[in-house]
Scaffold this active site. Structure first.
Site, PDB file in Angstrom:
ATOM      1  CE1 TYR A 125      -3.641   2.647   0.903  1.00  0.00           C
ATOM      2  CE2 TYR A 125      -1.882   3.552   2.256  1.00  0.00           C
ATOM      3  CZ  TYR A 125      -3.108   3.686   1.641  1.00  0.00           C
ATOM      4  OH  TYR A 125      -3.795   4.865   1.745  1.00  0.00           O
ATOM      5  CD  GLU A 213      -6.029   4.574  -1.080  1.00  0.00           C
ATOM      6  OE1 GLU A 213      -6.054   4.675   0.153  1.00  0.00           O
ATOM      7  OE2 GLU A 213      -7.038   4.297  -1.775  1.00  0.00           O
TER       8      GLU A 213
END
Length: 403
Positions: A125, A213
């Site tokens: 992530y 993101e």
């Protein structure tokens, strides 16, 4: 301004950020052609169909009409056709959309990245956003990427790393290396990750993003590092520098009333209360909402008409607020500094007459330049509009209206 995944990935490619290749499609026929293109490029029969909406959790979400997930992997033309047909036009419900869901107008048919064994691939992530408390951009990353990142942040926050970037110096090479090291990478994967992070940060700054993101950030068996998914938010205040990016706005993904308000340069946010608000100035709007709650009501919206309110903006605000069936009263709270209160009062009167058939209480509190004259105008208008000068007076009228 939010972007779809397929739009964000195209922008990242311009900054040499490797991404999962795919083709955006609006029909089943387009999805079939996209599958053939992806199959030819990748050499694999597998491909993934991904619903394109402005919300996360698509893989766990389901189409309301048939229960199919928003992200499906197929291994044939028939699979892709079936999935695209069931997702397109359906209402996808995720944790972020709420029970109402969002209608899917496009799907992304993309290459399947999971072509190797589980031991060879890894999901990470990584996101970039502004840390307002430090006045610096921060890169947040974790070795635990994928669909359960929210649970990782909640249950094991020690697995979330942060790297702050000073605005004067920008991202330094040692910081990109530190990120790759903390992700446990080595060899070619380490080098590719350093390059990925550097280019991604350049994209964040160059595109004037407010948030970027990548989840998952993917390491393939051949040590390539790619963005398999991308969520990108652009700073609305910087769109004047990017007219090409402003053209990417998808108003079908936004609240219709907020879109309408934007056409009149009104700052509007829909809430769940019963008292409509129309105020000039964001700070005064927040104070007005607090006053409504203290009076026993709940604000139905945030509506800032700006410092130059006139009859047109007041009428537009009225129309937008009245579209909400939950509204039991409307409070107009205007401070006459740049604009004279009597002009606003006349605008309220004109708007009221033009709209007609307003059967809920309207409370107008005008303070500042020509406030007394404004109150007289409203009191002598013959309309069912209650006026106040003091905030306490307006609060008492609101309390009575929602009692």
């Amino acid at each position: 301004m939010n972007l779809h995944e397929y739009q964000a990935k195209e922008l990242l490619k311009k900054y040499n950020v490797p991404v999962q290749e795919g083709v955006a499609c609006s029909t089943v026929a387009e999805a079939q052609e996209a599958y053939k293109i992806i199959q030819e490029k990748s050499g694999s029969k597998f491909a993934v169909v991904k619903a394109q909406i402005h919300a996360g959790g698509r893989g766990k979400g389901a189409i309301k009409e048939n229960g199919i997930n928003g992200v499906k992997v197929g291994k044939s033309l028939e699979d892709i056709s079936d999935f695209a047909g069931k997702i397109l036009g359906g209402t996808l419900v995720t944790l972020q959309t709420g029970p109402a869901g969002k209608v899917v107008n496009k799907v992304l048919v993309a290459q399947d990245m999971y072509y190797d064994g589980p031991s060879e691939r890894k999901e990470f992530y990584l996101s970039i956003l502004l840390d307002r408390s430090k006045g610096q951009n921060v890169i947040m990353y974790s070795t635990e990427g994928g669909m359960n990142i929210e649970e990782v942040a909640h249950n094991t926050p020690d697995k979330i790393f942060k790297e702050w970037v000073h605005p004067g110096g920008g991202l330094q090479a040692f910081q990109a290396r530190k990120i790759a090291f903390n992700l446990g990478l080595s060899g070619d994967a380490f080098k590719n990750c350093v390059r990925f992070v550097t280019n991604l940060y350049n994209a964040y700054v160059g595109l004037d993003c407010s948030m970027l993101e990548i989840n998952p950030l993917f390491k393939a068996a051949d040590n390539k590092i790619l963005a398999v998914d991308c969520k990108m938010n652009l700073d609305d205040n910087a769109l004047m520098r990017h007219p090409d990016l402003a053209a990417l706005r998808d108003v079908t993904e936004e609240d219709p009333t907020e879109v309408e308000a934007g056409q009149f340069n009104l700052n509007f946010v829909k809430l769940d209360g019963n008292v409509g608000c129309m105020v000039n100035g964001a700070g005064l709007a927040m104070a007005t909402m607090d006053m409504i709650k203290l009076s026993g009501g709940e604000p139905a919206n945030f509506l800032d008409v700006g410092g130059t309110a006139n009859a047109q903006t007041v009428e537009a605000g009225f129309k937008i607020i009245l579209k909400d069936p939950a509204v039991k009263a409307i409070l107009i709270n205007i401070f006459g500094g740049i604009v004279r209160c009597d002009r606003v009062a006349q605008g309220v009167i004109d708007a009221y007459k033009n709209l007609g058939n307003i059967n809920i209480p309207i409370i107008v509190r005008l303070q500042g330049t020509n406030a007394v004259e404004a109150k007289k105008l409203i009191d002598e208008s013959g309309l069912k509009v209650q006026s106040a000068i003091l905030l306490s007076e307006a609060a008492a009228l609101v309390k009575k209206a929602v009692a």
